[in-house]
Design an enzyme around this catalytic site. Structure first.
Site, mmCIF file in Angstrom:
data_model
loop_
_atom_site.group_PDB
_atom_site.id
_atom_site.type_symbol
_atom_site.label_atom_id
_atom_site.label_comp_id
_atom_site.label_asym_id
_atom_site.label_seq_id
_atom_site.Cartn_x
_atom_site.Cartn_y
_atom_site.Cartn_z
ATOM 1 N N PRO A 91 0.442 3.193 47.614
ATOM 2 C CA PRO A 91 1.622 2.923 46.780
ATOM 3 C C PRO A 91 1.347 1.838 45.736
ATOM 4 O O PRO A 91 2.080 1.729 44.764
ATOM 5 C CB PRO A 91 2.685 2.450 47.786
ATOM 6 C CG PRO A 91 2.218 2.943 49.115
ATOM 7 C CD PRO A 91 0.723 2.966 49.039
ATOM 8 N N ARG A 156 -4.415 24.124 39.922
ATOM 9 C CA ARG A 156 -3.604 25.031 39.104
ATOM 10 C C ARG A 156 -3.902 24.918 37.618
ATOM 11 O O ARG A 156 -3.492 25.784 36.847
ATOM 12 C CB ARG A 156 -2.106 24.884 39.406
ATOM 13 C CG ARG A 156 -1.507 23.573 39.010
ATOM 14 C CD ARG A 156 -0.046 23.488 39.420
ATOM 15 N NE ARG A 156 0.848 24.290 38.587
ATOM 16 C CZ ARG A 156 1.162 24.019 37.322
ATOM 17 N NH1 ARG A 156 0.619 22.980 36.717
ATOM 18 N NH2 ARG A 156 1.987 24.784 36.653
ATOM 19 N N ASP A 171 2.827 24.262 28.726
ATOM 20 C CA ASP A 171 3.121 23.569 27.479
ATOM 21 C C ASP A 171 4.212 22.546 27.697
ATOM 22 O O ASP A 171 4.128 21.438 27.199
ATOM 23 C CB ASP A 171 3.592 24.554 26.404
ATOM 24 C CG ASP A 171 2.426 25.385 25.914
ATOM 25 O OD1 ASP A 171 2.664 26.396 25.242
ATOM 26 O OD2 ASP A 171 1.273 25.023 26.217
HETATM 27 N N1 4GY Z 1 2.813 6.611 48.339
HETATM 28 N N2 4GY Z 1 0.880 7.161 47.126
HETATM 29 C C1 4GY Z 1 0.507 6.697 49.219
HETATM 30 C C2 4GY Z 1 0.681 6.342 50.619
HETATM 31 C C3 4GY Z 1 -0.456 6.038 52.761
HETATM 32 C C4 4GY Z 1 -1.432 2.374 52.806
HETATM 33 C C5 4GY Z 1 -2.444 3.514 54.759
HETATM 34 C C6 4GY Z 1 1.501 6.809 48.236
HETATM 35 O O1 4GY Z 1 -0.415 7.271 47.374
HETATM 36 N N3 4GY Z 1 -0.654 6.993 48.636
HETATM 37 O O2 4GY Z 1 1.788 6.092 51.080
HETATM 38 N N4 4GY Z 1 -0.446 6.328 51.354
HETATM 39 C C7 4GY Z 1 -1.313 4.823 53.040
HETATM 40 C C8 4GY Z 1 -0.616 3.607 52.520
HETATM 41 C C9 4GY Z 1 -1.768 2.275 54.259
HETATM 42 C C10 4GY Z 1 -1.595 4.727 54.500
#
Ligand code: 4GY
Length: 255
Positions: A91, A156, A171
């Site tokens: 995240p 895709r 597009d």
């Molecule tokens: N949201 N975007 C995400 C996530 C899990 C850190 C281990 C997200 O990309 N990855 O939530 N990943 C991870 C988060 C600890 C698990």
């Protein structure tokens, strides 16, 4: 292109490579995905890949050393001229947008790290990870679903995966807009659906008018739901005079 995936759960991936429109890209090895089980690189005697965090607290941390061994094995196997980027999903990463997907779709691949538990020892991230990507502002239990999302979105875009008939559709989002609504048979639905009909223009056979209608609907939907995408499309020079006129009509009709 080739993607190498480091994961504790390689079995989560296979089903996604044998179904749907993306299947061809994976089965033909147009996108060659190789799965590396992190457990195979764990510390003896029990193949340990995680341990408790220094400083205390709940949960476990993925150890740097098993990750180093997995990465070394992958880099040796790839025998690359230019090293593929190592991507971690978190995240805390850069938002995964269609422009990022398009970059990977036109590249030669990457190494995808799927974290688990509380995440990865920060020293491995700082020394080895080239790019962190986020699929959204929520916390998952692992990086496998984000890795699959990137692979699906890249697949895709491969030539031959979507028919020519769908290049129009691309597009819309390659211009950074939401897609227009779609309709199919019958032209009038029953009373349960309010006897709703199909927009007349779609039945007209006038393809220029249909293209314009679709573009206008994409623009009005986007300005309503995601105004920041309109600002970005405008800054990127993706909006024409007729587009701006449609946007003016959609904002003035709300007054
Ligand atoms: N949201 N975007 C995400 C996530 C899990 C850190 C281990 C997200 O990309 N990855 O939530 N990943 C991870 C988060 C600890 C698990």
């Amino acid at each position: 292109m080739r993607f190498d995936v480091i994961t504790l759960f390689p079995e989560l991936f296979a089903p996604h490579f044998v179904h749907g429109v993306t299947r061809r890209a994976f089965e033909s090895k147009q996108i060659d995905v190789r799965l590396w089980a992190l457990r195979d690189f764990g510390d003896p005697p029990h193949s340990r890949v995680d341990d408790r965090p220094y400083g205390g607290g709940p949960g476990m941390v993925l150890l740097a050393q098993p990750l180093e061994r997995a990465l070394a094995a992958i880099r040796a196997d790839r025998a690359e001229d230019a090293p593929a980027p190592l991507v971690n999903f978190s995240p805390a990463g850069e938002s995964l947008r269609q422009s990022v997907v398009a970059e990977f779709a036109s590249g030669s691949g990457a190494i995808l790290l799927c974290a688990r538990y509380e995440g990865v020892d920060q020293r491995f991230i700082e020394h080895r990870v080239d790019r962190e990507l986020s699929i959204g502002d929520y916390v998952l239990s692992g990086g496998e679903l984000p890795a699959l999302i990137l692979l699906d979105a890249v697949a895709r875009l491969q030539p031959g995966v979507l028919g020519d008939s769908r290049s129009h559709e691309q597009d819309s989002f390659s211009a950074g807009l939401l897609d227009c609504p779609h309709y199919s048979r019958p032209t009038t639905l029953d009373a349960d659906h309010g006897g709703a009909s199909v927009p007349e223009v779609l039945l007209s056979g006038n393809h220029a008018a249909i293209d314009r209608w679709r573009r206008d609907r994409a623009l009005t939907l986007t300005i309503t739901r995601r105004p920041e995408l309109i600002a970005r499309a405008r800054a990127d020079g993706q909006l024409t005079g007729p587009d701006e006129a449609a946007l003016l009509r959609s904002t003035s009709s709300k007054l």
